[in-house]
Design a protein around this motif. Sequence first.
Motif, PDB file in Angstrom:
ATOM      1  N   GLY A  66      27.703  39.166  28.039  1.00 29.05           N
ATOM      2  CA  GLY A  66      28.298  39.995  26.989  1.00 29.05           C
ATOM      3  C   GLY A  66      27.827  41.435  27.025  1.00 29.05           C
ATOM      4  N   PHE A  67      26.709  41.684  27.689  1.00 26.74           N
ATOM      5  CA  PHE A  67      26.166  43.052  27.758  1.00 26.74           C
ATOM      6  C   PHE A  67      26.985  43.972  28.657  1.00 26.74           C
ATOM      7  CE2 PHE A  67      21.527  41.589  26.895  1.00 26.74           C
ATOM      8  CZ  PHE A  67      21.785  41.597  25.531  1.00 26.74           C
ATOM      9  N   VAL A  68      27.758  43.377  29.566  1.00 27.57           N
ATOM     10  CA  VAL A  68      28.513  44.217  30.505  1.00 27.57           C
ATOM     11  C   VAL A  68      29.619  44.933  29.740  1.00 27.57           C
ATOM     12  CG1 VAL A  68      29.925  44.241  32.591  1.00 27.57           C
ATOM     13  CG2 VAL A  68      28.004  42.647  32.398  1.00 27.57           C
ATOM     14  N   PRO A  69      29.616  46.249  29.739  1.00 28.13           N
ATOM     15  CA  PRO A  69      30.592  46.987  28.928  1.00 28.13           C
ATOM     16  C   PRO A  69      32.016  46.733  29.397  1.00 28.13           C
ATOM     17  CG  PRO A  69      29.350  48.482  30.351  1.00 28.13           C
ATOM     18  CD  PRO A  69      28.725  47.142  30.503  1.00 28.13           C
ATOM     19  N   LYS A  70      32.910  46.578  28.433  1.00 31.61           N
ATOM     20  CA  LYS A  70      34.302  46.269  28.786  1.00 31.61           C
ATOM     21  C   LYS A  70      35.139  47.527  28.954  1.00 31.61           C
ATOM     22  CE  LYS A  70      33.459  42.000  26.636  1.00 31.61           C
ATOM     23  NZ  LYS A  70      32.026  42.335  26.721  1.00 31.61           N
ATOM     24  N   ASP A  71      34.593  48.642  28.467  1.00 34.01           N
ATOM     25  CA  ASP A  71      35.413  49.865  28.454  1.00 34.01           C
ATOM     26  C   ASP A  71      35.041  50.825  29.577  1.00 34.01           C
ATOM     27  OD1 ASP A  71      32.923  50.312  27.530  1.00 34.01           O
ATOM     28  OD2 ASP A  71      33.498  51.275  25.643  1.00 34.01           O
ATOM     29  N   SER A  72      34.207  50.376  30.509  1.00 35.12           N
ATOM     30  CA  SER A  72      33.789  51.284  31.582  1.00 35.12           C
ATOM     31  C   SER A  72      34.942  51.546  32.533  1.00 35.12           C
ATOM     32  CB  SER A  72      32.615  50.662  32.348  1.00 35.12           C
ATOM     33  OG  SER A  72      32.347  51.439  33.499  1.00 35.12           O
ATOM     34  N   LYS A  74      34.387  52.318  35.530  1.00 37.70           N
ATOM     35  CA  LYS A  74      33.891  51.948  36.850  1.00 37.70           C
ATOM     36  C   LYS A  74      34.138  50.469  37.126  1.00 37.70           C
ATOM     37  CE  LYS A  74      30.127  55.269  36.972  1.00 37.70           C
ATOM     38  NZ  LYS A  74      28.684  55.449  36.848  1.00 37.70           N
ATOM     39  N   PRO A  75      34.124  50.095  38.402  1.00 35.50           N
ATOM     40  CA  PRO A  75      34.227  48.654  38.694  1.00 35.50           C
ATOM     41  C   PRO A  75      33.003  47.908  38.169  1.00 35.50           C
ATOM     42  CG  PRO A  75      33.953  49.956  40.705  1.00 35.50           C
ATOM     43  CD  PRO A  75      34.039  50.923  39.589  1.00 35.50           C
ATOM     44  N   ARG A  76      33.183  46.644  37.889  1.00 32.65           N
ATOM     45  CA  ARG A  76      32.051  45.813  37.481  1.00 32.65           C
ATOM     46  C   ARG A  76      31.730  44.840  38.612  1.00 32.65           C
ATOM     47  NH1 ARG A  76      35.286  44.657  32.180  1.00 32.65           N
ATOM     48  NH2 ARG A  76      36.658  46.074  33.308  1.00 32.65           N
ATOM     49  N   TYR A  77      30.466  44.570  38.792  1.00 32.51           N
ATOM     50  CA  TYR A  77      30.063  43.677  39.877  1.00 32.51           C
ATOM     51  C   TYR A  77      29.305  42.474  39.342  1.00 32.51           C
ATOM     52  CZ  TYR A  77      31.153  47.602  42.953  1.00 32.51           C
ATOM     53  OH  TYR A  77      31.792  48.621  43.610  1.00 32.51           O
ATOM     54  N   PHE A  78      29.553  41.351  39.995  1.00 34.52           N
ATOM     55  CA  PHE A  78      28.799  40.138  39.696  1.00 34.52           C
ATOM     56  C   PHE A  78      27.943  39.826  40.919  1.00 34.52           C
ATOM     57  CE2 PHE A  78      27.891  35.665  39.342  1.00 34.52           C
ATOM     58  CZ  PHE A  78      27.822  35.418  37.970  1.00 34.52           C
ATOM     59  N   ILE A  79      26.653  39.616  40.681  1.00 29.34           N
ATOM     60  CA  ILE A  79      25.776  39.273  41.800  1.00 29.34           C
ATOM     61  C   ILE A  79      25.145  37.917  41.546  1.00 29.34           C
ATOM     62  CG2 ILE A  79      23.720  39.919  43.126  1.00 29.34           C
ATOM     63  CD1 ILE A  79      24.122  42.793  42.286  1.00 29.34           C
ATOM     64  N   CYS A  80      25.124  37.098  42.583  1.00 31.51           N
ATOM     65  CA  CYS A  80      24.339  35.865  42.507  1.00 31.51           C
ATOM     66  C   CYS A  80      23.095  36.056  43.356  1.00 31.51           C
ATOM     67  CB  CYS A  80      25.161  34.674  42.998  1.00 31.51           C
ATOM     68  SG  CYS A  80      24.214  33.144  42.935  1.00 31.51           S
ATOM     69  N   ASN A  81      21.961  35.913  42.713  1.00 33.53           N
ATOM     70  CA  ASN A  81      20.674  36.131  43.370  1.00 33.53           C
ATOM     71  C   ASN A  81      20.216  34.838  44.035  1.00 33.53           C
ATOM     72  OD1 ASN A  81      18.046  36.631  44.106  1.00 33.53           O
ATOM     73  ND2 ASN A  81      17.431  37.532  42.146  1.00 33.53           N
ATOM     74  N   ALA A  82      20.349  34.788  45.348  1.00 34.88           N
ATOM     75  CA  ALA A  82      19.921  33.614  46.112  1.00 34.88           C
ATOM     76  C   ALA A  82      18.761  33.990  47.034  1.00 34.88           C
ATOM     77  CB  ALA A  82      21.098  33.052  46.905  1.00 34.88           C
ATOM     78  N   ASP A  83      17.935  34.935  46.574  1.00 33.39           N
ATOM     79  CA  ASP A  83      16.780  35.359  47.386  1.00 33.39           C
ATOM     80  C   ASP A  83      15.550  34.547  46.971  1.00 33.39           C
ATOM     81  OD1 ASP A  83      15.785  37.091  49.441  1.00 33.39           O
ATOM     82  OD2 ASP A  83      14.637  38.124  47.907  1.00 33.39           O
ATOM     83  N   GLY A 110      31.944  33.252  36.573  1.00 26.64           N
ATOM     84  CA  GLY A 110      31.145  34.349  36.007  1.00 26.64           C
ATOM     85  C   GLY A 110      31.809  35.695  36.253  1.00 26.64           C
ATOM     86  N   SER A 111      32.348  35.871  37.454  1.00 24.24           N
ATOM     87  CA  SER A 111      33.013  37.133  37.789  1.00 24.24           C
ATOM     88  C   SER A 111      34.239  37.334  36.902  1.00 24.24           C
ATOM     89  CB  SER A 111      33.445  37.129  39.259  1.00 24.24           C
ATOM     90  OG  SER A 111      32.328  36.959  40.101  1.00 24.24           O
ATOM     91  N   TYR A 112      34.981  36.236  36.708  1.00 16.53           N
ATOM     92  CA  TYR A 112      36.154  36.301  35.822  1.00 16.53           C
ATOM     93  C   TYR A 112      35.733  36.691  34.400  1.00 16.53           C
ATOM     94  CZ  TYR A 112      40.093  34.582  33.016  1.00 16.53           C
ATOM     95  OH  TYR A 112      41.119  34.476  32.124  1.00 16.53           O
ATOM     96  N   ALA A 113      34.612  36.131  33.970  1.00 14.55           N
ATOM     97  CA  ALA A 113      34.161  36.363  32.589  1.00 14.55           C
ATOM     98  C   ALA A 113      33.789  37.820  32.337  1.00 14.55           C
ATOM     99  CB  ALA A 113      32.971  35.453  32.274  1.00 14.55           C
ATOM    100  N   ILE A 114      33.219  38.481  33.343  1.00 18.73           N
ATOM    101  CA  ILE A 114      32.825  39.878  33.114  1.00 18.73           C
ATOM    102  C   ILE A 114      33.849  40.857  33.680  1.00 18.73           C
ATOM    103  CG2 ILE A 114      30.355  39.295  33.116  1.00 18.73           C
ATOM    104  CD1 ILE A 114      30.362  40.957  35.883  1.00 18.73           C
ATOM    105  N   GLY A 115      34.921  40.336  34.270  1.00 22.13           N
ATOM    106  CA  GLY A 115      35.963  41.222  34.784  1.00 22.13           C
ATOM    107  C   GLY A 115      35.619  41.867  36.106  1.00 22.13           C
ATOM    108  N   ALA A 116      34.828  41.167  36.924  1.00 25.22           N
ATOM    109  CA  ALA A 116      34.477  41.714  38.236  1.00 25.22           C
ATOM    110  C   ALA A 116      35.545  41.363  39.256  1.00 25.22           C
ATOM    111  CB  ALA A 116      33.129  41.163  38.686  1.00 25.22           C
TER     112      ALA A 116
END
Lengths: 425, 526
Positions: A66-72, A74-83, A110-116
Amino acid sequence: MSEPILLANIGEPDSQTLEKYRSSGGYEGLRRAISDMSPADVVEEVKKSGLRGRGGAGFPTGVKWGFVPKDSSKPRYFICNADESEPGTFKDRLLMEQDPHAVLEGIIIGSYAIGAREAFLYIRGEFADSYRAMAAAIDEAKHASLLGMKILGSSYSLEIHLFRGAGAYICGEETGLMESIEGKRGHPRLKPPFPAAVGLFGCPTNINNVETVANVPLILRKGAPWYAEIGCERNTGPKLYCLSGHVKRPGVYEAPLGVRLHDLIYEHAGGMWRQGLKLKAVIPGGSSTPVLRADESDIDMDFDSVAKAGSLLGSAGVIVMDETACMVDSLLNILKFYAHESCGQCTPCREGCNWLVKIVRSIEDGKGKSADIDLVENVAGNIMGKTICPLGDAVAMPAQSFVRKFRHEFEEHVRLKGCPLKGAH
Amino acid sequence: MAETVTLTIDDRQITAPKEMVVIEAARRAGIEIPYYCYHPYLSIAGNCRMCLVEIEKAPKLQIACSIEVTEGMVVHTGSKNVLDARAGVMELLLINHPLDCPICDQAGECRLQEYSLAHGSGTSRFEHEKHHGRKNVDLGRHIVFDEERCIKCTRCVRFCDEVSKTGELALLNRGDETIIGVFPGHRLDNAYSGNTVDICPVGALTLKEFRFRSRVWFLEQTPSICPGCARGCNVTVWAREDRIYRFTPRENPEVNKVWMCDEGRLSYLPLVARERLLEPLMDGEPVRLQDAVDRAANLLGGVGERAPRVGVVASPRATLEDLALLRRLCEATSATDGIPRFERGEDDDLLIRKDKTPNLAGARLLGFERPAAEVLREAAEGKIDVLYVMDEDLFSPAADSDEGDLARRAARKVRALIVHASFRDRVPSQAAVVLPAAVYGEYEGTYINFEGRAQRVRASMRRAGRSRTHLAILSAVAQRAGWGEWAREPSDVWKEAQALAAPLSGIGYDDVGTDGVMITGKGESG
């Protein structure tokens, strides 16, 4: 022991294939999200599930999305941390190798949810099998219209970039990871700004652990209420625990959040590896979390209970030590790791980690003075909370807890001018 | 006026612009928060951790260099937690530091020294072998690097990335093996490399041309202006016993921020290297100053014959005041005049100007517009009797275009050549009179840069030998020629310049100050 949920497919033949994954309800969560729900609905559903991040911090996943701004603009990115690199932790690897579609479905949802429109999967360089499995899964998903342009016939499209790390622990720190993707040194960034606002390539970014995203398809498929029933209050869902050290059957075990630590050690992992030897200490959440003495260790393994006991659930990398383990030597081993992995960016961690190694090594080698014991705690205190990223705390917490809880062993080393347990195991 | 917020630092109410970082807000209120990596003209790195402060409601100490002020924020810069953290950082910075202050060039201007005194504990608890690194690493034409002294603040790296935009430097390796280095096969050779030495808070980066020359505390500092090009970078001149040891840039946000180019930084070197002319010459022989002045006056006045045709070549390296008196000389002799250009290379995006003189705009203000070549050509064609040249470098074989060649031809052709010269090496043998002129560092006055900013150049040395300032020479010649008593003090000559140049009206000599002042309506015209 309850039926596995996260690990339901693991160990089945062809568990990594799309066909097998779909046969047990795979991608139904994605279908429901994309055809029946708005992105905001998905975020709400994940919030309701109570899912907390499995990377270590335990932050509520839906809230973070929910923290990812919807009105930006800029593109939004979703990252999965597999390190996955924290010593004592090896759960994400299992998921990627044997159930890659669960991870992939979670990333897509997750990407769909934040619009990435673009997602990144950053895989630890050494995880060749994980990389191969994920790459194959991505191919399969693309051919099945589960990924790429117009997913499942909807207007939603997503591209996933696979990215392999080059062997630095610090690239598992979320902003170090972003620097790495951008082609720079893995140096964690100053925060604020936080990634939700200014993340990868300066754009709003959401980053989640592998195990976290692997939970998401289950929530979407079976519903938040079903999910919230698992585990305990404020700590919902199934959890993967990594048992290592002096146990009979080291490995990854699934149990609901809040399982008793002693059940994990004595039931799941079969107890102490050698007859007659008693438990001495447990590190409950990966090598960076404070160690617990045996008498402190009969606790519930959820985020809040472990914190109450003075440690952290972290990555749930449970490291078990019996009486033959020298606590000075064990600490030295941990410190060497962090001194080697310190990125060198900020003063306390760069200079302090190796100083700690030098002091603890001299104690272990029988050259320590009693003042050195306090010095370990004090130098660790000069690192704790004073660094750019949590690696500083990751070295300070074990240093302080080992000295506080096993001070007599350090004193004994000084008194005997050597390690009394050398060669005991 | 930007939006402001009110916050409290150490029990004092402070108003600061929104988005200002705490460290700056504190500094402007006179509260010093120590730092190494922070630099107001570079991006924020936040890596040294020296500026940790306590901010109420924050869960842990915060770095004052990156946290922006907010309304109602309460900051403590001297609490026990803060002091302990600082002492901790100091101790950690020194555990692997060689502590070689006695042989370190940075001694006297080293942040490690200063903060050890103010914030350190006095002793170290580190009893192990220090981490060793390479010494005397030749990083570039002007720069030497000592790995062991480096505290990895990355100011030099950020400078090369963000200011010179050349990107030669990077951090290499990891943990306590982290070092600053150049990429393989590259060197730190950009046109601004010397700034990395200025901003290095410790003795890790040193300038080849200054290292081991002097302890900084023996040097006297004079705020002045770099004479190396038309930018007029503000500098501090560091001198001792009539010798300049180094230039360092002096902050002026309007002109050079805090930077300067390597060429300007080293522009004092010829002053030391070239052989000075210490006495007047007549026909190549040393004479008394009075005799030389008399001869010059006679030649210009044309005693006992018809008035000579005089040609004057001014210098864009002379001060505005020098040129005001030269203008009067032109008027007194009805001279034809011109000004040479000393240009090389191209203007760049940062500071460097191809006009390698500091006062061409000032010369133009006083009417010296005609190209020197025209006057020299007239002289070479025999249309001029007496040629008066203010800057012997006109005769330099290296002088650009045809000017040098023309000047040498003119010198042979004219009846008499009078030259102001500071060095022996370029004086033409034909000169009838050579008057020994003071060099940069020996005089005071005003330069006007290409943007029309008047800036004050100041003396930091006594004049060498029997040399005199251009002002003194010109007023002595005027007196002997019977043109009257001319002012000799720059502040008095300024008034004469005002009479000659309308844009200077309303601006007093002292208004120029240390930061300079814009002259209205005067910019570069070509």
